[in-house]
Design a protein around this motif. Structure first.
Motif, short mmCIF file in Angstrom:
data_model
loop_
_atom_site.label_atom_id
_atom_site.label_comp_id
_atom_site.label_asym_id
_atom_site.label_seq_id
_atom_site.Cartn_x
_atom_site.Cartn_y
_atom_site.Cartn_z
N LYS A 22 0.85 -1.20 0.00
CA LYS A 22 0.00 0.00 0.00
C LYS A 22 0.89 1.26 0.00
O LYS A 22 2.07 1.20 0.29
N ILE A 24 0.40 5.59 1.20
CA ILE A 24 -0.50 6.65 1.68
C ILE A 24 -0.44 7.81 0.69
O ILE A 24 0.63 8.32 0.38
N HIS A 29 0.35 11.01 9.56
CA HIS A 29 0.52 11.73 10.82
C HIS A 29 -0.76 12.38 11.33
O HIS A 29 -1.16 12.11 12.46
N VAL A 31 -3.59 11.51 10.58
CA VAL A 31 -4.54 10.41 10.81
C VAL A 31 -4.45 9.87 12.24
O VAL A 31 -5.45 9.43 12.81
N VAL A 32 -3.28 9.98 12.82
CA VAL A 32 -3.10 9.51 14.21
C VAL A 32 -3.95 10.37 15.16
O VAL A 32 -4.35 9.94 16.23
N ASN A 139 2.24 0.11 13.67
CA ASN A 139 1.33 1.05 13.03
C ASN A 139 0.20 1.46 13.96
O ASN A 139 -0.82 0.79 14.03
N SER A 141 -2.23 3.57 13.87
CA SER A 141 -3.60 3.89 13.44
C SER A 141 -4.36 2.70 12.85
O SER A 141 -5.58 2.72 12.79
N LEU A 143 -4.08 1.82 9.73
CA LEU A 143 -4.27 2.15 8.32
C LEU A 143 -3.61 1.12 7.39
O LEU A 143 -4.18 0.74 6.36
N ASP A 144 -2.42 0.66 7.77
CA ASP A 144 -1.68 -0.25 6.89
C ASP A 144 -2.46 -1.53 6.62
O ASP A 144 -2.66 -1.92 5.47
N THR A 184 8.87 5.20 11.19
CA THR A 184 7.52 5.62 11.55
C THR A 184 7.37 5.88 13.04
O THR A 184 6.84 6.92 13.45
N VAL A 188 6.39 9.43 14.60
CA VAL A 188 5.14 9.61 15.37
C VAL A 188 5.47 10.20 16.75
O VAL A 188 4.81 11.13 17.23
N GLY A 264 3.94 8.23 4.05
CA GLY A 264 4.14 7.34 5.20
C GLY A 264 4.75 8.08 6.37
O GLY A 264 4.76 9.31 6.42
N GLY A 265 5.29 7.30 7.31
CA GLY A 265 5.82 7.87 8.56
C GLY A 265 6.92 8.88 8.34
O GLY A 265 7.01 9.89 9.04
O1 PMV Z 1 5.11 4.49 7.45
P1 PMV Z 1 3.73 3.95 7.21
O2 PMV Z 1 3.37 3.83 5.79
O3 PMV Z 1 3.43 2.73 8.00
O4 PMV Z 1 2.69 5.05 7.67
C1 PMV Z 1 2.64 5.58 8.93
C2 PMV Z 1 1.53 6.57 8.94
C3 PMV Z 1 1.40 7.36 10.22
O5 PMV Z 1 0.26 8.19 10.06
C4 PMV Z 1 2.61 8.25 10.45
C5 PMV Z 1 1.21 6.46 11.42
C6 PMV Z 1 -0.09 5.71 11.41
O6 PMV Z 1 -0.22 4.79 12.20
O7 PMV Z 1 -1.01 6.04 10.66
#
Ligand code: PMV
Length: 303
Positions: A22, A24, A29, A31-32, A139, A141, A143-144, A184, A188, A264-265
């Motif tokens: 995936k 983003i 960020h 989103v947290v 992760n 949130s 989301l992943d 990440t 965060v 991403g992070g």
């Molecule tokens: O690094 P990734 O793709 O796993 O994304 C992290 C996204 C953040 O918003 C920074 C953390 C999260 O849990 O959503």
């Protein structure tokens, strides 16, 4: 609902599971902190896991999402000590914001259930994948796992839910790997430590994401591109980008991208650039590799 395993089934020579990665698009960020995020499945960039018989039970290592996912699956099937071994074949680079850990966990859970010839419904798969993600603390949130389980783009709001939508833009996304591990968890934490100073930037990111959702709905790739570049600037202010990502974003924009940002992070990982045509996407991808990207991918957003 937990289900007692029928061990007669455990005679298969091997079990196979696959999962995709995936990226983003908008909203990392923020989103947290309860703002929406938009993420896309990368269906051609996959992980495959194979489970085969072994002599000894697996050792549980809570730092590894893969081992945690396998262990959680065995526990769910009530056969924690069943001896199996695993092999992973991955086209998803690790720690680059492409959901490698979630994809690996999902592939492993599917492989375990395939090996034991057990049915695996969507909810159980997601529950086990989230267990692995939470235990391995990768992760916050969720989301992943959600995006690696989805076949369409998703809008995700933490603790509220997600909606799937069709992304149909006459545009291409170039993804470029800086070659540097994303961090990440550190990123965060860095945002968390800024306390209320980060709030207006997070709010701004949330605002850009909501506008991006509208731009996608309106099929307005220019506006989406601008919002991606604006988000990048805000993420830089938040302190979660890095010089290599900033450089690749600048290269993309200098060569005609409609917009570009880290994804991403951060503190490493990938950048993404929105581009109007496939020809331009190929040109920009070449330029990005000349300028330090270790790998590039191109996604057609009109599929
Ligand atoms: O690094 P990734 O793709 O796993 O994304 C992290 C996204 C953040 O918003 C920074 C953390 C999260 O849990 O959503």
């Amino acid at each position: 609902m937990k289900k007692k395993m029928n061990l007669v089934n455990a005679t298969k020579k091997s079990g196979i599971g696959k999962a995709h990665s995936k990226i983003i698009l908008m909203g990392e960020h923020s989103v947290v902190y309860g703002h929406p995020a938009i993420a896309l499945p990368l269906k051609n960039i996959e992980v495959t896991c194979e489970i085969t018989p072994a002599k000894k039970p697996l050792q549980f290592n809570s730092e590894s999402p893969l081992a945690t996912a396998i262990f959680a699956s065995l526990k769910y099937l009530e056969i924690e000590n069943h001896p199996i071994s695993y092999r992973i074949e991955s086209r998803v680079p690790k720690r680059r914001g492409m959901g490698s850990s979630a994809a690996v966990s999902i592939a492993a859970i599917r492989a375990v259930f395939d090996y034991f010839e057990e049915d695996l419904d969507k909810d159980t798969l997601e529950m086990l994948a989230n267990q692995a993600e939470i235990i391995a603390h990768t992760n916050p949130s969720g989301l992943d796992a959600k995006t690696c389980l989805s076949d369409t783009a998703i809008k995700f709001i933490r603790n509220v839910g997600f909606s799937e939508f069709k992304l149909d833009l006459a545009a291409f996304l170039v993804i470029a790997d800086t070659g540097i591990h994303g961090h990440t968890r550190e990123a965060v934490e860095k945002v968390e430590q800024q306390e209320e100073k980060a709030l207006s930037l997070l709010h701004q990111l949330g605002h850009y994401t909501r506008q991006a959702e509208q731009a996608i709905f309106d099929k307005n790739r220019q506006t989406l591109g601008r919002l991606m570049s604006d988000s990048h600037k805000t993420l830089v202010q938040l302190g979660v980008s890095c010089p290599e990502s900033d450089h690749l974003v600048a290269v993309s924009l200098a060569h005609g991208a409609l917009g570009a940002k880290m994804s991403g992070g951060g503190l490493g990982g990938c950048i993404i650039a929105l581009v109007a045509t496939e020809e331009k996407a190929n040109q920009i991808a070449t330029k990005l590799r000349e300028e330090g990207a270790v790998k590039t991918w191109i996604e057609n957003l009109s599929l």
